[in-house]
Write a protein that holds these residues in place. Structure first.
Motif, short mmCIF file in Angstrom:
data_model
loop_
_atom_site.label_atom_id
_atom_site.label_comp_id
_atom_site.label_asym_id
_atom_site.label_seq_id
_atom_site.Cartn_x
_atom_site.Cartn_y
_atom_site.Cartn_z
N GLU A 288 -22.71 -35.07 -10.23
CA GLU A 288 -21.45 -35.60 -10.77
C GLU A 288 -20.56 -36.19 -9.68
O GLU A 288 -19.84 -37.15 -9.91
CB GLU A 288 -20.69 -34.48 -11.51
CG GLU A 288 -21.27 -34.17 -12.87
CD GLU A 288 -21.01 -35.26 -13.89
OE1 GLU A 288 -19.84 -35.57 -14.14
OE2 GLU A 288 -21.98 -35.83 -14.41
N GLU A 357 -13.07 -31.12 -25.47
CA GLU A 357 -13.66 -32.08 -24.53
C GLU A 357 -13.60 -33.52 -25.05
O GLU A 357 -13.28 -34.44 -24.30
CB GLU A 357 -15.13 -31.70 -24.22
CG GLU A 357 -15.30 -30.37 -23.48
CD GLU A 357 -14.88 -30.40 -22.02
OE1 GLU A 357 -14.54 -31.48 -21.49
OE2 GLU A 357 -14.87 -29.32 -21.39
N TYR A 361 -11.71 -36.58 -23.13
CA TYR A 361 -12.30 -37.85 -22.66
C TYR A 361 -11.65 -39.06 -23.33
O TYR A 361 -11.50 -40.10 -22.71
CB TYR A 361 -13.82 -37.84 -22.81
CG TYR A 361 -14.49 -36.97 -21.75
CD1 TYR A 361 -14.52 -37.38 -20.42
CD2 TYR A 361 -15.04 -35.73 -22.06
CE1 TYR A 361 -15.09 -36.59 -19.43
CE2 TYR A 361 -15.62 -34.93 -21.08
CZ TYR A 361 -15.64 -35.37 -19.77
OH TYR A 361 -16.20 -34.59 -18.79
N GLN B 128 -15.65 -29.26 -15.54
CA GLN B 128 -16.79 -29.86 -14.82
C GLN B 128 -16.30 -30.74 -13.66
O GLN B 128 -16.90 -30.77 -12.59
CB GLN B 128 -17.62 -30.69 -15.81
CG GLN B 128 -18.89 -31.26 -15.22
CD GLN B 128 -19.88 -31.71 -16.30
OE1 GLN B 128 -20.22 -30.93 -17.19
NE2 GLN B 128 -20.32 -32.94 -16.24
N GLN B 129 -15.21 -31.45 -13.88
CA GLN B 129 -14.67 -32.33 -12.84
C GLN B 129 -14.02 -31.53 -11.72
O GLN B 129 -14.22 -31.83 -10.54
CB GLN B 129 -13.67 -33.29 -13.48
CG GLN B 129 -14.33 -34.21 -14.52
CD GLN B 129 -13.36 -35.12 -15.24
OE1 GLN B 129 -12.16 -34.86 -15.25
NE2 GLN B 129 -13.87 -36.18 -15.84
N THR B 350 -13.91 -40.24 -13.33
CA THR B 350 -13.58 -40.76 -14.66
C THR B 350 -14.33 -42.07 -14.93
O THR B 350 -14.75 -42.32 -16.07
CB THR B 350 -12.05 -40.96 -14.79
OG1 THR B 350 -11.42 -39.69 -14.65
CG2 THR B 350 -11.66 -41.56 -16.14
N TRP B 352 -17.33 -42.78 -13.89
CA TRP B 352 -18.68 -42.36 -14.27
C TRP B 352 -18.67 -41.71 -15.66
O TRP B 352 -19.57 -41.94 -16.47
CB TRP B 352 -19.24 -41.41 -13.20
CG TRP B 352 -20.41 -40.58 -13.64
CD1 TRP B 352 -20.50 -39.22 -13.62
CD2 TRP B 352 -21.67 -41.05 -14.16
NE1 TRP B 352 -21.71 -38.82 -14.10
CE2 TRP B 352 -22.45 -39.91 -14.44
CE3 TRP B 352 -22.19 -42.32 -14.44
CZ2 TRP B 352 -23.74 -39.98 -14.97
CZ3 TRP B 352 -23.49 -42.41 -14.98
CH2 TRP B 352 -24.23 -41.25 -15.23
N ALA B 353 -17.63 -40.91 -15.94
CA ALA B 353 -17.56 -40.22 -17.23
C ALA B 353 -17.53 -41.19 -18.41
O ALA B 353 -18.01 -40.88 -19.49
CB ALA B 353 -16.34 -39.30 -17.28
N SER B 356 -20.98 -41.63 -19.27
CA SER B 356 -21.77 -40.40 -19.45
C SER B 356 -21.10 -39.46 -20.46
O SER B 356 -21.34 -39.57 -21.67
CB SER B 356 -22.00 -39.73 -18.10
OG SER B 356 -20.77 -39.48 -17.42
N GLU B 357 -20.23 -38.58 -19.99
CA GLU B 357 -19.67 -37.56 -20.89
C GLU B 357 -18.85 -38.18 -22.04
O GLU B 357 -18.96 -37.75 -23.19
CB GLU B 357 -18.79 -36.58 -20.10
CG GLU B 357 -19.54 -35.74 -19.07
CD GLU B 357 -20.40 -34.63 -19.68
OE1 GLU B 357 -20.36 -34.42 -20.91
OE2 GLU B 357 -21.14 -34.00 -18.90
#
Lengths: 365, 365
Positions: A288, A357, A361, B128-129, B350, B352-353, B356-357
C-alpha cells in the motif's frame, strides 16, 4: 533435527562434566529445561528467492520467528526450486520433508478446491474483510479443518491489497473483446475469462514477460503497480486496467506441518502465530505504501494507458464468477461449507462497510 | 523489579548449592544465561478494567507477550484507576513508575499537540492507511522522536476502524443545528464542533450515558455500533449519525518506558513489537466482525434512526477541520513536521485508493 541438537548438547555437557541439565529442572525460572531444546526448521516458498515483497515477506517472517525465539526456532527460507519446485511446497510440508511453506492458498486448488476461498475469490472480500473473517468470523476454524486433512496448520502471512485488473495489448470496450483473448490468469479468475470466451494460458511467473512480448499471450494479470513495475510489463503492454475484480485482496499463507507444529512448546507456537499476524499487516502496508509511487511512474514516465473496465464488462464478470463458484460448490461439500461461511460474512460486513469504509472512500476521492 | 527477581533466583541457587548459573554461560544453546532473567511488568490503561474490545485488547497484548516469552516478561494489566487514574498513564510510564501504558495517543494532546496525528485526525486516514504510514511511510520514526522527549517508546496496538458520527437527540439538517448543541466530543473533532457554534462538554466515559439522559449534553460521539450498543446509548438518544468524519480509524497505542524497553534483550524486544502488531490487527478485525450485528440490533430491535450527515454539513466540517489543524501546525513545529509527513502520505495513498479500495467499495454496495 531438534532431537539431534538435543543429543549434541547432552554429549557436550557430559564431556564437560557439567551436571547442569538435570539440576536445571529445579530452577525457579519457568521451563528452563524446555527452553534449551532448539529447532532448525526449513521454510520452502512458491516465490523466487527474495522475490520483492512476497519473498521478502517470507524472509521477514522467518527472521522474526528466529529473533523472538532467540534462535531456539531457527527458520531458514528456500526460494522456489532451491529445495523443491514451487508447486511441490504443499506436498513437501504435508509429508514432513520440510516443516514450513509460504505460498498463497489458491495454488492448491488441485488438492482441494476449497483452498481458494482462503486467498482470493472473484468479487470476494478485500484484505480487511478477509482478515476479519479468518481471525474473528470462523474462517480460521474452517481453514484448520481443511488443511488438517493434509497434516497442515495454516496461518495468514500477508496480503497484496486490492489488485489491478492486468496488462492488455488491446482495449477492452465490451465483453466481445475478451473473446479469443489469450490471457495469463490463474485460478477462479481464469475460469471466468474462459467462460467469457477467452483462452487461458498458464505460465510461470518467470515466463510471463517473454510470452507477452512474443504474443504468446495478449494479456496478463499480476499484482499491482509496485510489483508489476518490477516485472517490467509496461515495456510490452500498452493498457493497464483496473479494478482487480478477480483478486480484491489476495492473502499469502504460512502452512506448517501439523504434527511438527503440535510438538512445539506453547511459547514457540505463540511466536509463530504472532509473527504471522505481524507479517500479514507488514506485507499489506508494504504494498500500500509503494503502489502510488509506481503507478505515477508507469503513467508519467512510461506513458502506460490507465483504463477502467467498462461497468457492463464488470457486471458480466460478476455473473460469470457466480456461475464458476456455483459449479465448485455444487460438486465439493467442503467448498460448499466454506463458501457459505465466506459469503454470509461478506454480506454482513458489506452492510457495515456501506456506512463506514465505503462512505470514507466516497469522502476521499 | 527484574533485578530483584534476579537476586531471588541467585539466592535460591546459592542455598540449593547449584552452580549451574555460571556454568550455563558455557552451554551450546544460544543465550541461556540471558534467558534466565525474568521481568514482571505492569501495564496501566486508560480503559475501565476489561473494557469491551479496547481493554480486552490490552489484556490480549499482555497475554501474548507473557506467552511468547514463556513468562520471562510477565505483563499484568491494570484498568483505569486501579493503579493510577486514566489520564495519568502517560506520566506514570514516562517517569518509570510502571513500564507500559495502553491508550490512544490523542489523549496526550496536552503533553504535545503532535500526539494527535498518531491516533485520529478529522478527515484523516483510515486504519489501513494509518498503518501504512506508521509501519512503512516514516510515521514510526516521527512518533519515536516525539515520544522519546518523554522517555517513551510507542507502538500501534489496535484500531477501531471507521467510527460512527455519534448519537444526537435532534436531527442535524444544516450547520445551524450545531449552533448551541451541547456535545461530548474530545480532541480535534471537539474543536471543529466548537468552531461550528456547538458547546463542547468533556465527560469521562462512565458519565456520558447519564449526561445524555439528563440533558447535560444533547449529543455524544463514541466508537461504532458494537461498542455503542454495549454503552446503551440507544436508550437515551434517538438519532445515530454516520460517517465518523472526525475519526476514520482511531488507533490505540502501547507505550513503553524507553529506558526499560532498551534494557530488554533483543528477543523480548521483538516479542513486544510483534505482539503489538498482532494486537493491532486483532482489535480492528474484532470491531469489524461485530459491528453489523449490533447495527442491525440497534435499527431493528431498538428502532434507532440511522442518518447520514447532510453533504454540506460534512463539507463545512472539512473546512473547519483544516482551520483547526492549521492553527495547531502554525504554533507547534513538531506538529508541523508530523502533519507534513501525514498529509503527504494521505494524498499519495488516496491516489492509489481511487483505483483500488474506493473502486472495490463502489462495486460492493
Amino acid at each position: 533435527m531438534d532431537s539431534k541438537k538435543g543429543m549434541k548438547r547432552r554429549e557436550f555437557l557430559k564431556k564437560a562434566g557439567v551436571t547442569a541439565v538435570a539440576a536445571s529442572t529445579a530452577f525457579a525460572a519457568p521451563n528452563v529445561h524446555a527452553k534449551t531444546k532448539t529447532y532448525k526448521w526449513k521454510m520452502v516458498t512458491t516465490w523466487p528467492p527474495h522475490f520483492p515483497v512476497l519473498g521478502e515477506g517470507a524472509d521477514d517472517l522467518a527472521k522474526w520467528i528466529t529473533e523472538m525465539s532467540d534462535g531456539r526456532l531457527k527458520v531458514s527460507v528456500y526460494g522456489a526450486g532451491e529445495l523443491v519446485p514451487a508447486m511441490q511446497a504443499f506436498d513437501a510440508v504435508s509429508q514432513g520433508m520440510v516443516e514450513m511453506g509460504h505460498a498463497s492458498s489458491y495454488y492448491w486448488a488441485g488438492k482441494s478446491p476449497a483452498t481458494q476461498f482462503f486467498s482470493a475469490v472473484p468479487f470476494g472480500m478485500n484484505a480487511q474483510q478477509l482478515n476479519s473473517w479468518i481471525y474473528q468470523g470462523g474462517g480460521q476454524a474452517l481453514w484448520d479443518e481443511l488443511y488438517a486433512q493434509f497434516n497442515l496448520k495454516p496461518f495468514l502471512s500477508g496480503n497484496t491489497g486490492v489488485q489491478m485488473g492486468g496488462w492488455f495489448n488491446k482495449e477492452i470496450k465490451s465483453l466481445d473483446d475478451i473473446k479469443g483473448l489469450k490471457m495469463r490468469i490463474p485460478g477462479l479468475g481464469g475460469k471466468v475469462i474462459a467462460k467469457a470466451g477467452g483462452t487461458v494460458v498458464l505460465s510461470a511467473g518467470g515466463e510471463v514477460y517473454t510470452n507477452l512480448e512474443r504474443g504468446v499471450i495478449d494479456a496478463t494479470e499480476w499484482v499491482g503497480p509496485y510489483h508489476d513495475y518490477k516485472m517490467g510489463f509496461y515495456k510490452v503492454a500498452k493498457f493497464y486496467y483496473y479494478p482487480g475484480w478477480h483478486e480484491a485482496g489476495s492473502s499469502t499463507e504460512l502452512f506448517v506441518n501439523k504434527s511438527k507444529f503440535e510438538s512445539l512448546p506453547a511459547d514457540l507456537k505463540a511466536i509463530v502465530e504472532s509473527a504471522c499476524a505481524r507479517a500479514n499487516i507488514s506485507m499489506l502496508t508494504h504494498f500500500e505504501s509503494q503502489n502510488n509511487k509506481y503507478l505515477q511512474k508507469l503513467v508519467n514516465e512510461h506513458h502506460v494507458k490507465l483504463k477502467k473496465f467498462p461497468d457492463d464488462v464488470i457486471e458480466k464478470f460478476r455473473t460469470l464468477s457466480a456461475e464458476v463458484i456455483g459449479e465448485i460448490v455444487e460438486k465439493d461439500p467442503m467448498s460448499k461449507k466454506v463458501y457459505e461461511s465466506y459469503s454470509a460474512f461478506k454480506k454482513d460486513i458489506t452492510q457495515w462497510a456501506k456506512l463506514s469504509e465505503a462512505t470514507f472512500y466516497d469522502m476521499n476521492k
